[in-house]
Design an enzyme around this catalytic site. Structure first.
Site, PDB file in Angstrom:
ATOM      1  N   HIS A   1      -7.562  -5.595  -1.083  1.00 29.81           N
ATOM      2  CA  HIS A   1      -6.344  -4.887  -0.680  1.00 29.81           C
ATOM      3  C   HIS A   1      -5.438  -5.698   0.247  1.00 29.81           C
ATOM      4  CE1 HIS A   1      -3.940  -1.307  -0.501  1.00 29.81           C
ATOM      5  NE2 HIS A   1      -4.081  -1.147   0.802  1.00 29.81           N
TER       6      HIS A   1
ATOM      7  N   ASP B   1      -9.028  -4.669  -5.626  1.00 31.88           N
ATOM      8  CA  ASP B   1      -8.249  -3.797  -4.754  1.00 31.88           C
ATOM      9  C   ASP B   1      -8.694  -2.339  -4.827  1.00 31.88           C
ATOM     10  OD1 ASP B   1      -5.989  -2.719  -3.263  1.00 31.88           O
ATOM     11  OD2 ASP B   1      -4.894  -4.504  -3.870  1.00 31.88           O
TER      12      ASP B   1
ATOM     13  N   SER C   1       0.841  -1.192   0.000  1.00 35.30           N
ATOM     14  CA  SER C   1       0.000   0.000   0.000  1.00 35.30           C
ATOM     15  C   SER C   1       0.882   1.250   0.000  1.00 35.30           C
ATOM     16  CB  SER C   1      -0.961  -0.049   1.194  1.00 35.30           C
ATOM     17  OG  SER C   1      -1.980   0.918   1.076  1.00 35.30           O
TER      18      SER C   1
END
Length: 290
Positions: free
Chosen positions: A268, A241, A104
C-alpha cells in the site's frame, strides 16, 4: 526525511483552517491528498522528491487531523466537505490548474474532486485506491481468507462488524499490515502519521481499522461515474496492496484517458517501498502531459 520547505502556513477552508507546506518553487503544482481519512500528510513526504525548478509539491493536513484545526463536529466528516476543502486550498493558495495526486482514501477524494471541478485539473494520479467500496469489501474478504485461520478468524469477524481492540485482533492486524500495507520496515514518516491519526474522522468515514470498513463510505460507489473524467490519469498500485490491483484495474478500465502501473515489490506504500521507481513513474507521466 527532512523536508526543505519553500513555504509553510495555514489557509482558510470551510469551517476552519488547514496547515500546508510547499516544496519547490515551480509554476506547475502537484497537490497531494492524503488518506485515512484522518491520517495526516507526513506519510506522503517521499513525494517531495518530485519537486524541481519547474514543479512544486503541496502537502496539507485535511481538516480534523495533523496540524490543522480539529472542530468537534462529526457532521463535517463527509466527502462533500472535503471536496470543497480541496477547492479552497487550490484557490486560497492561488495554485491555478493542478496535478492531483491522491493516495488511498485521498484517491477517493481525488475522483470526487475531478468530477466536481474538471477544469481545475491538468492531470490526475490515483494511487492505491478504489472506485467502489462494495467491491473493495469483497476484495478485503478475499485477502483475509488467504491467511491462516488463526489470523483470518479475527480479521473476518472485524470485517463483518466485530471488535477491533483485542490482543487477538491486533496480532492479526499486524500480520495484515506486514503483508498488505507496508512490506518494508515502517518509515518514520508513515509511523508518525499512524500515531497521529484522527480517530473520530477515520471511524466516522471509513471505520475503526483497515479491514473494518463500516463508516459513511461503506456504500460509496463511483464506478458508474468516473468515465466522465477526461484528464490524463495515472493509476498506480502495489501488487500486494490492501486496496487491491483488481480495484485499480476497475478504475483504469473506466477512465478513458488512463494508464495503470503496478509495482511488483510493493503493497500500500509503493511511494516508499519502491520510492525511486515510483517517483520516476509519476515524473515521466507528468512530463508526458505538459
Amino acid at each position: 526525511m527532512a523536508v526543505e520547505w519553500a513555504r509553510q502556513g495555514r489557509v482558510e477552508v470551510p469551517d476552519g483552517q488547514v496547515a500546508y507546506g510547499v516544496v519547490g518553487e515551480g509554476e506547475r503544482t502537484v497537490l497531494t491528498l492524503h488518506g485515512g481519512p484522518g491520517v495526516p500528510s507526513q506519510y506522503l513526504y517521499s513525494m517531495a522528491d518530485l519537486a524541481s525548478d519547474g514543479l512544486r509539491v503541496v502537502f496539507y493536513d485535511q481538516l480534523g487531523c495533523g496540524k490543522s484545526d480539529k472542530p468537534d463536529n462529526p457532521a463535517l466528516w463527509t466527502l462533500e466537505h472535503f471536496v470543497a476543502e480541496v477547492e479552497a486550498v487550490r484557490t486560497g493558495l492561488d495554485l491555478g490548474q493542478v496535478d492531483i495526486w491522491g493516495h488511498s482514501c485521498g484517491g477517493v477524494l481525488a475522483q470526487e474532486y475531478a468530477l466536481a471541478y474538471p477544469d481545475a485539473l491538468r492531470t490526475l494520479c490515483l494511487a492505491s485506491t478504489i472506485c467502489s467500496a462494495p467491491f473493495h469489501r469483497q476484495e478485503l474478504l478475499r485477502l483475509i481468507e488467504a491467511f491462516p485461520e488463526e489470523s483470518a478468524a479475527p480479521l473476518r469477524e472485524a470485517h463483518e462488524g466485530g471488535e477491533t481492540t483485542s490482543p487477538r485482533y491486533r496480532a492479526a492486524s499486524e500480520k495484515f499490515w506486514d503483508r498488505h500495507v507496508c512490506l518494508i520496515p515502517t518509515p518514520p514518516e508513515v509511523q508518525s502519521s499512524v500515531d497521529e491519526l484522527a480517530t473520530e474522522v477515520l471511524e466516522t468515514m471509513w471505520g475503526p481499522d483497515d479491514v473494518a470498513m463500516r463508516g459513511r463510505l461503506a456504500d460509496w460507489e463511483a464506478a458508474d461515474r468516473i468515465s466522465a473524467i477526461e484528464v490524463p490519469t495515472l493509476v498506480t498500485v502495489g501488487v500486494h496492496d490492501s486496496l487491491t490491483p483488481a480495484s485499480s484495474r476497475m478504475i483504469a478500465e473506466r477512465i478513458p484517458n488512463s494508464e495503470l502501473v503496478m509495482f511488483e515489490s510493493s503493497s500500500h506504500h509503493a511511494h516508499w517501498e519502491e520510492r525511486e521507481r515510483y517517483v520516476e513513474v509519476v515524473r515521466s507521466f507528468l512530463e508526458a502531459h505538459p
